[in-house]
Write a protein that holds these residues in place. Structure first.
Motif, PDB file in Angstrom:
ATOM      1  N   ILE A  28     108.330  50.393   9.033  1.00 17.25           N
ATOM      2  CA  ILE A  28     109.333  50.879   7.812  1.00 17.25           C
ATOM      3  C   ILE A  28     110.821  50.397   8.406  1.00 17.25           C
ATOM      4  CG2 ILE A  28     110.129  52.945   7.039  1.00 17.25           C
ATOM      5  CD1 ILE A  28     107.227  54.050   7.148  1.00 17.25           C
ATOM      6  N   ARG A  29     111.188  50.659   9.375  1.00 21.68           N
ATOM      7  CA  ARG A  29     112.404  50.374   9.912  1.00 21.68           C
ATOM      8  C   ARG A  29     112.867  48.847   9.503  1.00 21.68           C
ATOM      9  NH1 ARG A  29     113.228  53.461  15.664  1.00 21.68           N
ATOM     10  NH2 ARG A  29     113.750  55.535  14.654  1.00 21.68           N
ATOM     11  N   GLU A  30     111.698  47.842   9.520  1.00 22.96           N
ATOM     12  CA  GLU A  30     111.883  46.610   9.367  1.00 22.96           C
ATOM     13  C   GLU A  30     111.737  46.191   7.919  1.00 22.96           C
ATOM     14  OE1 GLU A  30     108.725  44.976  11.969  1.00 22.96           O
ATOM     15  OE2 GLU A  30     109.933  45.211  13.665  1.00 22.96           O
ATOM     16  N   GLY A  31     111.440  47.420   6.934  1.00 30.04           N
ATOM     17  CA  GLY A  31     111.664  46.967   5.830  1.00 30.04           C
ATOM     18  C   GLY A  31     110.224  46.879   5.020  1.00 30.04           C
ATOM     19  N   TRP A  32     109.191  47.132   5.920  1.00 27.50           N
ATOM     20  CA  TRP A  32     107.789  47.032   5.526  1.00 27.50           C
ATOM     21  C   TRP A  32     107.316  48.369   4.682  1.00 27.50           C
ATOM     22  CZ3 TRP A  32     103.579  43.420   6.962  1.00 27.50           C
ATOM     23  CH2 TRP A  32     104.127  42.397   7.616  1.00 27.50           C
ATOM     24  N   ILE A  33     106.506  47.985   3.599  1.00 22.86           N
ATOM     25  CA  ILE A  33     105.974  49.263   2.745  1.00 22.86           C
ATOM     26  C   ILE A  33     104.510  49.121   2.620  1.00 22.86           C
ATOM     27  CG2 ILE A  33     108.123  49.559   1.476  1.00 22.86           C
ATOM     28  CD1 ILE A  33     106.747  47.932  -0.741  1.00 22.86           C
ATOM     29  N   TYR A  34     103.952  50.027   2.196  1.00 19.46           N
ATOM     30  CA  TYR A  34     102.259  50.187   1.926  1.00 19.46           C
ATOM     31  C   TYR A  34     101.958  49.102   0.853  1.00 19.46           C
ATOM     32  CZ  TYR A  34      97.795  50.937   0.333  1.00 19.46           C
ATOM     33  OH  TYR A  34      96.555  51.022  -0.131  1.00 19.46           O
ATOM     34  N   GLY A  35     100.858  48.364   1.091  1.00 21.47           N
ATOM     35  CA  GLY A  35     100.332  47.400   0.321  1.00 21.47           C
ATOM     36  C   GLY A  35      98.755  47.318   0.427  1.00 21.47           C
ATOM     37  N   PRO A  36      98.161  47.123  -0.554  1.00 17.35           N
ATOM     38  CA  PRO A  36      96.494  47.104  -0.308  1.00 17.35           C
ATOM     39  C   PRO A  36      96.290  45.937   0.498  1.00 17.35           C
ATOM     40  CG  PRO A  36      97.266  46.434  -2.614  1.00 17.35           C
ATOM     41  CD  PRO A  36      98.596  46.836  -2.001  1.00 17.35           C
ATOM     42  N   GLN A  37      96.941  44.792   0.676  1.00 16.41           N
ATOM     43  CA  GLN A  37      96.653  43.741   1.641  1.00 16.41           C
ATOM     44  C   GLN A  37      98.018  43.394   2.250  1.00 16.41           C
ATOM     45  OE1 GLN A  37      95.428  40.170  -0.595  1.00 16.41           O
ATOM     46  NE2 GLN A  37      93.578  41.371  -1.317  1.00 16.41           N
ATOM     47  N   ARG A  38      97.829  42.951   3.611  1.00 20.28           N
ATOM     48  CA  ARG A  38      98.835  42.537   4.583  1.00 20.28           C
ATOM     49  C   ARG A  38      99.387  41.174   4.079  1.00 20.28           C
ATOM     50  NH1 ARG A  38      99.630  41.835  11.030  1.00 20.28           N
ATOM     51  NH2 ARG A  38     101.469  40.642  10.900  1.00 20.28           N
ATOM     52  N   LYS A  91     105.853  39.486   1.858  1.00 20.72           N
ATOM     53  CA  LYS A  91     106.303  40.779   0.962  1.00 20.72           C
ATOM     54  C   LYS A  91     106.727  41.864   1.884  1.00 20.72           C
ATOM     55  CE  LYS A  91     104.028  39.169  -3.240  1.00 20.72           C
ATOM     56  NZ  LYS A  91     103.068  39.456  -4.227  1.00 20.72           N
ATOM     57  N   LYS A  92     106.097  41.855   3.183  1.00 27.38           N
ATOM     58  CA  LYS A  92     106.289  43.021   3.948  1.00 27.38           C
ATOM     59  C   LYS A  92     105.355  44.122   3.521  1.00 27.38           C
ATOM     60  CE  LYS A  92     110.339  41.947   6.646  1.00 27.38           C
ATOM     61  NZ  LYS A  92     111.650  42.138   7.367  1.00 27.38           N
ATOM     62  N   THR A  93     104.288  43.843   3.151  1.00 28.30           N
ATOM     63  CA  THR A  93     103.254  45.114   2.789  1.00 28.30           C
ATOM     64  C   THR A  93     102.218  45.024   3.836  1.00 28.30           C
ATOM     65  OG1 THR A  93     102.052  43.530   1.500  1.00 28.30           O
ATOM     66  CG2 THR A  93     103.880  44.888   0.362  1.00 28.30           C
ATOM     67  N   HIS A  94     101.583  45.895   4.109  1.00 33.49           N
ATOM     68  CA  HIS A  94     100.647  46.400   4.933  1.00 33.49           C
ATOM     69  C   HIS A  94      99.949  47.792   4.564  1.00 33.49           C
ATOM     70  CE1 HIS A  94      98.444  46.693   8.782  1.00 33.49           C
ATOM     71  NE2 HIS A  94      99.324  45.305   9.276  1.00 33.49           N
ATOM     72  N   PRO A  95      98.448  47.603   4.624  1.00 32.74           N
ATOM     73  CA  PRO A  95      97.600  48.565   4.295  1.00 32.74           C
ATOM     74  C   PRO A  95      97.427  49.672   5.258  1.00 32.74           C
ATOM     75  CG  PRO A  95      96.281  46.670   4.849  1.00 32.74           C
ATOM     76  CD  PRO A  95      97.863  46.117   4.936  1.00 32.74           C
ATOM     77  N   CYS A  96      98.016  49.661   6.483  1.00 33.54           N
ATOM     78  CA  CYS A  96      98.008  50.401   7.396  1.00 33.54           C
ATOM     79  C   CYS A  96      99.127  51.574   7.379  1.00 33.54           C
ATOM     80  CB  CYS A  96      97.785  50.030   8.810  1.00 33.54           C
ATOM     81  SG  CYS A  96      96.078  49.175   9.037  1.00 33.54           S
ATOM     82  N   LEU A  97      99.992  51.225   6.523  1.00 31.36           N
ATOM     83  CA  LEU A  97     101.182  51.973   6.470  1.00 31.36           C
ATOM     84  C   LEU A  97     100.717  53.318   5.689  1.00 31.36           C
ATOM     85  CD1 LEU A  97     104.353  49.674   6.143  1.00 31.36           C
ATOM     86  CD2 LEU A  97     103.632  51.505   7.990  1.00 31.36           C
ATOM     87  N   VAL A  98      99.957  54.092   6.264  1.00 32.71           N
ATOM     88  CA  VAL A  98      99.242  55.394   5.641  1.00 32.71           C
ATOM     89  C   VAL A  98      99.281  56.489   6.885  1.00 32.71           C
ATOM     90  CG1 VAL A  98      97.896  54.113   3.955  1.00 32.71           C
ATOM     91  CG2 VAL A  98      96.865  54.622   5.888  1.00 32.71           C
ATOM     92  N   PRO A  99      99.010  57.611   6.659  1.00 31.22           N
ATOM     93  CA  PRO A  99      98.924  58.720   7.978  1.00 31.22           C
ATOM     94  C   PRO A  99      97.439  58.128   8.608  1.00 31.22           C
ATOM     95  CG  PRO A  99      99.299  59.711   5.899  1.00 31.22           C
ATOM     96  CD  PRO A  99      99.176  58.329   5.544  1.00 31.22           C
TER      97      PRO A  99
END
Length: 103
Positions: A48-58, A62-70
């Motif tokens: 998150i500090r690096e600017g990543w957000i949740y996304g359904p696919q890595r 776009k810096k999205t990752h499906p594992c940015l969840v609890p």
């Protein structure tokens, strides 16, 4: 540059301390799970500090990752990755002669 990186990678031989003879006592299973969850939390904070957000696919662009969840919402395969890290850390502590006890 790529050839130099490949040469270096080919020369690197990981040598982790052997923990295959170490068995974790049952009472450390709860601790292992807490460590695994905390490993995920630290990983998430870093992303998150690096600017990543949740996304359904890595998507690295776009810096999205499906594992940015609890942690409790991770797929079991991802939880297992964190559990292995936690378990190996606990085994290393024991292999080095330390004891782990709850106060």
């Amino acid at each position: 540059r790529i050839d130099a990186e490949r040469k270096y990678a080919a020369m690197y031989e990981p040598k982790p301390i052997d923990t295959c003879g170490i068995r974790l006592p049952e009472d450390l299973e709860v601790l292992m799970e807490r460590i695994a969850e905390n490993v995920h939390e630290h990983w998430s904070v870093g992303r998150i500090r690096e600017g990543w957000i949740y996304g359904p696919q890595r998507d690295d662009g776009k810096k999205t990752h499906p594992c940015l969840v609890p942690y409790d919402q991770l797929p079991d395969s991802e939880k297992e990755y964190d559990r292995i890290t936690a378990g190996e850390t606990l085994k290393l502590i024991l292999a080095l002669g330390y004891t782990i006890e709850k106060k």
